[in-house]
Write a protein that holds these residues in place. Structure first.
Motif, PDB file in Angstrom:
ATOM      1  N   SER A   1       0.584   7.817   6.350  1.00  0.00           N
ATOM      2  CA  SER A   1       1.690   7.874   5.229  1.00  0.00           C
ATOM      3  C   SER A   1       2.034   9.223   4.795  1.00  0.00           C
ATOM      4  O   SER A   1       2.832   9.626   4.151  1.00  0.00           O
ATOM      5  CB  SER A   1       1.280   6.885   4.218  1.00  0.00           C
TER       6      SER A   1
ATOM      7  N   HIS B   1       0.344  12.795   9.769  1.00  0.00           N
ATOM      8  CA  HIS B   1       1.312  12.335  10.857  1.00  0.00           C
ATOM      9  C   HIS B   1       1.410  13.357  11.857  1.00  0.00           C
ATOM     10  O   HIS B   1       1.297  12.867  13.150  1.00  0.00           O
ATOM     11  CB  HIS B   1       2.454  11.758  10.273  1.00  0.00           C
TER      12      HIS B   1
ATOM     13  N   PHE C   1      -0.934   1.763  10.533  1.00  0.00           N
ATOM     14  CA  PHE C   1      -1.779   2.910   9.989  1.00  0.00           C
ATOM     15  C   PHE C   1      -3.256   3.006  10.463  1.00  0.00           C
ATOM     16  O   PHE C   1      -3.807   2.057  10.893  1.00  0.00           O
ATOM     17  CB  PHE C   1      -1.921   2.946   8.408  1.00  0.00           C
TER      18      PHE C   1
END
Length: 168
Positions: free
Chosen positions: A114, A119, A156
């Motif tokens: 997140s 990322h 995730f």
């Protein structure tokens, strides 16, 4: 013949546009060959195994297969529930509308993290904002339909470097 083959995960492409940390595709010995499954081969698998549910996956991303909507329409015509797993590194509103129109029931989006920087470290490219924008387009395609489909799930990664970020 496989007995009770209710749920199949079918790799429809090995095309990938990312270089994710830890992925074998990032290793020069395992680079994608840019091969796509043909619709004819896909239909043959469906005839032989008669699944109730199919998840389209890739050794990359199934959205990179130019005929993905045709695969979904084939599943819909056979009464087979359809899902896909994607990193959402590609796509536009026209594609997401086509996927919804073709009967896609659900999509699992691997966001990985997140946090934009984390990322990027995982995916090998700074596409975090692009993925979020595509997710909004996908949601708009979903929300314009009754029933609201496809169902969208975010995935995730939790590992030793991110475990401490979980509250509670």
């Amino acid at each position: 013949q496989v007995a009770n083959s209710h749920h199949l995960q079918i790799v429809i492409t090995d095309r990938c546009n990312l270089a994710c940390a830890g992925c074998l595709k990032s290793d020069p010995l395992h680079r994608p060959t840019n091969r796509n499954m043909s619709l004819e081969d896909f239909e043959s698998v469906l005839l032989k195994l008669r699944p109730d549910l199919v998840t389209l996956i890739g050794e990359g991303d199934p959205l990179l297969h130019r005929d993905i909507a045709a695969f979904l329409r084939t599943l819909q015509q056979r009464g087979v529930r359809s899902f896909l797993a994607t990193n959402l590194s590609v796509g536009d509103s026209a594609l997401f509308e086509a996927l919804a129109d073709a009967g896609l029931e659900g999509a699992r989006v691997t966001l990985s993290h997140s946090d934009r920087q984390r990322h990027r470290a995982i995916k090998g490219r700074d596409i975090f904002e692009e993925v979020l924008a595509r997710l909004a387009l996908f949601r708009a395609a979903r929300d314009s339909r009754t029933p609201r489909r496809p169902r969208l799930q975010l995935e995730f990664w939790i590992d030793s470097s991110s475990f401490h970020e979980i509250e509670g």
